[in-house]
Scaffold this active site. Structure first.
Site, PDB file in Angstrom:
ATOM      1  N   LYS A  20       3.421 -12.923   1.557  1.00 39.30           N
ATOM      2  CA  LYS A  20       3.772 -12.196   0.328  1.00 39.30           C
ATOM      3  C   LYS A  20       3.059 -10.845   0.436  1.00 39.30           C
ATOM      4  O   LYS A  20       1.864 -10.751   0.211  1.00 39.30           O
ATOM      5  CB  LYS A  20       3.280 -12.973  -0.899  1.00 39.30           C
ATOM      6  CG  LYS A  20       4.059 -12.707  -2.183  1.00 39.30           C
ATOM      7  CD  LYS A  20       4.096 -11.269  -2.634  1.00 39.30           C
ATOM      8  CE  LYS A  20       2.840 -10.796  -3.309  1.00 39.30           C
ATOM      9  NZ  LYS A  20       2.878  -9.336  -3.606  1.00 39.30           N
ATOM     10  N   GLU A  43     -10.594 -11.443   2.115  1.00 39.09           N
ATOM     11  CA  GLU A  43     -11.078 -10.126   2.551  1.00 39.09           C
ATOM     12  C   GLU A  43     -10.969  -9.219   1.337  1.00 39.09           C
ATOM     13  O   GLU A  43      -9.876  -8.857   0.924  1.00 39.09           O
ATOM     14  CB  GLU A  43     -10.198  -9.583   3.682  1.00 39.09           C
ATOM     15  CG  GLU A  43     -10.224 -10.396   4.951  1.00 39.09           C
ATOM     16  CD  GLU A  43     -11.524 -10.241   5.715  1.00 39.09           C
ATOM     17  OE1 GLU A  43     -12.310  -9.326   5.397  1.00 39.09           O
ATOM     18  OE2 GLU A  43     -11.764 -11.063   6.606  1.00 39.09           O
ATOM     19  N   CYS A  62     -10.900  -0.274   2.572  1.00 39.33           N
ATOM     20  CA  CYS A  62     -11.913  -1.137   1.954  1.00 39.33           C
ATOM     21  C   CYS A  62     -13.276  -0.985   2.620  1.00 39.33           C
ATOM     22  O   CYS A  62     -14.297  -1.151   1.985  1.00 39.33           O
ATOM     23  CB  CYS A  62     -11.457  -2.578   1.974  1.00 39.33           C
ATOM     24  SG  CYS A  62     -10.808  -3.054   3.561  1.00 39.33           S
ATOM     25  N   GLU A  86     -16.020   0.190  -6.477  1.00 42.40           N
ATOM     26  CA  GLU A  86     -15.082   0.645  -5.459  1.00 42.40           C
ATOM     27  C   GLU A  86     -14.068   1.594  -6.098  1.00 42.40           C
ATOM     28  O   GLU A  86     -13.339   1.197  -7.001  1.00 42.40           O
ATOM     29  CB  GLU A  86     -14.364  -0.559  -4.858  1.00 42.40           C
ATOM     30  CG  GLU A  86     -13.496  -0.170  -3.702  1.00 42.40           C
ATOM     31  CD  GLU A  86     -12.864  -1.378  -3.053  1.00 42.40           C
ATOM     32  OE1 GLU A  86     -12.277  -2.188  -3.780  1.00 42.40           O
ATOM     33  OE2 GLU A  86     -12.968  -1.505  -1.824  1.00 42.40           O
TER      34      GLU A  86
HETATM   35  P1  NAD Z   1      -4.655  -6.587  -5.370  1.00 43.29           P
HETATM   36  O1  NAD Z   1      -5.710  -7.610  -5.331  1.00 43.29           O
HETATM   37  O2  NAD Z   1      -4.131  -6.169  -6.676  1.00 43.29           O
HETATM   38  O3  NAD Z   1      -3.390  -7.039  -4.530  1.00 43.29           O
HETATM   39  C1  NAD Z   1      -3.479  -7.582  -3.231  1.00 43.29           C
HETATM   40  C2  NAD Z   1      -2.330  -8.556  -3.031  1.00 43.29           C
HETATM   41  O4  NAD Z   1      -2.494  -9.651  -3.922  1.00 43.29           O
HETATM   42  C3  NAD Z   1      -0.943  -7.975  -3.332  1.00 43.29           C
HETATM   43  O5  NAD Z   1      -0.001  -8.529  -2.443  1.00 43.29           O
HETATM   44  C4  NAD Z   1      -0.673  -8.470  -4.734  1.00 43.29           C
HETATM   45  O6  NAD Z   1       0.689  -8.572  -5.034  1.00 43.29           O
HETATM   46  C5  NAD Z   1      -1.322  -9.833  -4.695  1.00 43.29           C
HETATM   47  N1  NAD Z   1      -1.707 -10.373  -6.009  1.00 43.29           N
HETATM   48  C6  NAD Z   1      -2.019  -9.685  -7.145  1.00 43.29           C
HETATM   49  N2  NAD Z   1      -2.290 -10.549  -8.144  1.00 43.29           N
HETATM   50  C7  NAD Z   1      -2.144 -11.804  -7.629  1.00 43.29           C
HETATM   51  C8  NAD Z   1      -2.301 -13.108  -8.167  1.00 43.29           C
HETATM   52  N3  NAD Z   1      -2.655 -13.315  -9.429  1.00 43.29           N
HETATM   53  N4  NAD Z   1      -2.089 -14.171  -7.358  1.00 43.29           N
HETATM   54  C9  NAD Z   1      -1.742 -13.982  -6.068  1.00 43.29           C
HETATM   55  N5  NAD Z   1      -1.569 -12.773  -5.497  1.00 43.29           N
HETATM   56  C10 NAD Z   1      -1.774 -11.693  -6.285  1.00 43.29           C
HETATM   57  O7  NAD Z   1      -5.250  -5.383  -4.546  1.00 43.29           O
HETATM   58  P2  NAD Z   1      -4.531  -4.033  -4.139  1.00 43.29           P
HETATM   59  O8  NAD Z   1      -4.572  -3.133  -5.304  1.00 43.29           O
HETATM   60  O9  NAD Z   1      -3.221  -4.324  -3.524  1.00 43.29           O
HETATM   61  O10 NAD Z   1      -5.494  -3.530  -2.951  1.00 43.29           O
HETATM   62  C11 NAD Z   1      -6.642  -2.803  -3.184  1.00 43.29           C
HETATM   63  C12 NAD Z   1      -7.868  -3.688  -3.092  1.00 43.29           C
HETATM   64  O11 NAD Z   1      -7.844  -4.493  -1.908  1.00 43.29           O
HETATM   65  C13 NAD Z   1      -9.139  -2.914  -3.001  1.00 43.29           C
HETATM   66  O12 NAD Z   1     -10.078  -3.485  -3.870  1.00 43.29           O
HETATM   67  C14 NAD Z   1      -9.580  -3.076  -1.552  1.00 43.29           C
HETATM   68  O13 NAD Z   1     -10.941  -2.985  -1.309  1.00 43.29           O
HETATM   69  C15 NAD Z   1      -9.088  -4.404  -1.218  1.00 43.29           C
HETATM   70  N6  NAD Z   1      -8.870  -4.498   0.222  1.00 43.29           N
HETATM   71  C16 NAD Z   1      -9.729  -5.228   0.979  1.00 43.29           C
HETATM   72  C17 NAD Z   1      -9.563  -5.293   2.339  1.00 43.29           C
HETATM   73  C18 NAD Z   1     -10.480  -6.091   3.223  1.00 43.29           C
HETATM   74  O14 NAD Z   1     -10.156  -6.303   4.379  1.00 43.29           O
HETATM   75  N7  NAD Z   1     -11.608  -6.517   2.776  1.00 43.29           N
HETATM   76  C19 NAD Z   1      -8.504  -4.644   2.928  1.00 43.29           C
HETATM   77  C20 NAD Z   1      -7.650  -3.923   2.115  1.00 43.29           C
HETATM   78  C21 NAD Z   1      -7.827  -3.870   0.752  1.00 43.29           C
END
Ligand code: NAD
Length: 462
Positions: free
Chosen positions: A170, A245, A279, A369
């Protein structure tokens, strides 16, 4: 590329169960460039079923053959590199050259590394009078963010496939076209039907249905800490394997003996690449008081040079959020030395490369962040002080240490509560484990450590 109006399930593009769609927006000009289906629980059910059906045969496929399929996938990614770069640029907004070298280039390296690891990994070993088998965990639910749209997918799917797992992905709402392109590449590479499946959709709908699905054996999530906590709790409740992650607030620690110009220059470039949407970005620059003013000047110059060369942020929400953080930094008393909260262009979600001086460790801009092109320069008095500041957030994903010699930098890095540290500008290594200490996550991606996340052990005694 042309968007698909269905889901990739069981080796074919199938019509979506619902009728809702998600608009994909180019963040550089705010124009809608495509629509993809918004998956619902029924789509997730069908995809998990397909992955479950495909699992026994894929798990029993000899590792060398799995390796050959992953190598074929790598080759398709190479052949379609330009199209990948253009797609990432269109939906994420990254400058085309960055998309070519990083967004398209890194996944090729990572896929290649898993083609090799699948062939060479010791899936069984003899321990005394036992044989210990490393067996695939089963069906993987992979949930990925938009910031490195293809890398985040490949860093999960390639090791899962190498291990013998099957996958339902997803991807993020903002970057589904790259995910559809990846599904096409999987198909072209001859990976058997059902081994990889794609459901596009909203996080709280399709993502949540996948994380909660009883047919999923392991959830691998990359994204925000807030959603990660929720997914971790759901997985824990079901006694299900989970890898998280999450976010970061990494420190770039410049020790007094370091080559200051290099440390500052690389540090600014590290944050500005991908418009700060990384990130592991070193968003806190820690500088000894004796060299502080010089560092601030160098950082302001380096950020100003970026000027127009950085891409926009991914969407309007991030644009508002990041500019809000910049305003908050000013309100907290930090000193703006480059950039600021004003949008530099009338169209597109652009933010100027921004540098704050006189940031103190407890300020929100030093703790939270931001996920934008914003660097906070923090002063320290001695090494103990630097270590307290470096370790003084809830995160622990990455970092950097600079000193006149590597040994001095290593001694400091060993005391940092963080999962990955670059020593004096060390290069990216696709085989090095990547993942967080503390609230930055659970588990590791990349290399052999990343592969082992998708394996469980069975021992037979003789
Ligand atoms: P997000 O958590 O909103 O979304 C990430 C994914 O999770 C998306 O596919 C989203 O559709 C899904 N998602 C959202 N709500 C959900 C739920 N309730 N249940 C299941 N899935 C759900 O984050 P974002 O805005 O897409 O990304 C930015 C964040 O991700 C930042 O905080 C960044 O640090 C973090 N990030 C971490 C890494 C890492 O490797 N540690 C890498 C990239 C991004």
């Amino acid at each position: 590329m042309k968007a698909h109006d269905g889901m990739y399930i069981g080796g074919e593009w199938r019509g979506a169960a619902g009728t809702d769609t998600i608009a994909v927006v180019n963040p550089a000009d705010e124009q809608v460039i495509a629509h993809v289906p918004a998956g619902i629980a029924e789509d997730v059910d069908a995809a998990v079923f397909a992955a479950h059906e495909a699992f026994p045969a894929w798990a029993a496929t000899p590792p060398a053959e799995r390796a050959a399929r992953i190598a074929a996938l790598r080759d398709v990614l190479v052949a379609r590199k330009d199209e990948i770069a253009e797609t990432v640029t269109a939906e994420l907004g990254a400058p085309l050259q960055f998309s070519q070298t990083v967004h398209a280039g890194v996944p090729i390296l990572v896929a290649g590394s898993y083609a090799e690891l699948a062939a060479s990994y010791a899936f069984e070993e003899k321990v005394g009078n036992s044989i210990v088998y490393a067996e695939p965990v089963g069906v993987v639910g992979a949930i990925t963010p938009w910031n490195y749209p293809l890398h985040q997918i490949v860093a999960k799917v390639a090791p899962a496939l190498a291990a013998g797992c099957t996958v339902v992905l997803k991807p993020a709402e903002d970057t589904p076209l790259t995910a559809q392109l990846f599904a096409e590449a999987v198909h072209e590479a001859g990976i058997p039907a059902g081994v990889f499946n794609l459901v596009t959709g909203l996080g709280p709908v399709a993502g949540q249905a996948l994380a909660e699905h009883p047919g999923v054996d392991l959830v691998s999530f990359t994204g925000s800490t807030a959603v990660g906590k929720q997914i971790g709790a759901t997985a824990g409740g079901a006694v299900k394997r989970v890898a998280l992650e999450l976010g970061g607030k990494s420190a770039n620690v410049i020790l007094p003996s370091a080559d200051l110009a290099k440390a500052v220059g690389v540090g600014i470039a590290n944050v500005m690449g991908n418009s700060g949407q990384t990130c592991s970005a070193w968003t806190r620059m820690l500088v000894h008081t004796s060299r502080y003013d010089e560092a601030v000047e160098l950082a302001a110059e380096a950020a100003a040079k970026y000027g127009d060369r950085i891409g926009p942020l991914v969407n309007a929400k991030q644009h508002t959020r990041v500019r809000g953080y910049i305003e908050k930094g000013v309100a907290e008393g930090a000193r703006l030395v480059a950039g600021g909260p004003e949008a530099p262009r009338e169209q597109g979600y652009f933010v100027s490369p921004t540098v704050f001086a006189d940031v103190t460790p407890e300020m929100a801009i030093a703790q939270e962040e931001i996920f934008g092109p914003v660097v906070s320069i923090i002063r320290y008095e001695d090494e103990g002080d630097a270590l307290r500041i470096a370790n003084g957030t809830v995160y622990g994903l990455a970092g950097a240490v600079w000193a006149a010699d590597d040994a001095e930098a290593v001694a400091f890095a060993r005391r940092m509560d963080t999962g990955q540290v670059d020593i004096n500008g060390g290069r990216f290594n696709p085989l090095a484990p990547f993942g967080g200490y503390k609230q930055s996550g659970v588990g590791r991606e990349l290399g052999a450590h990343g592969l082992s996340e998708y394996l469980q052990t069975k021992s037979l005694q003789f």
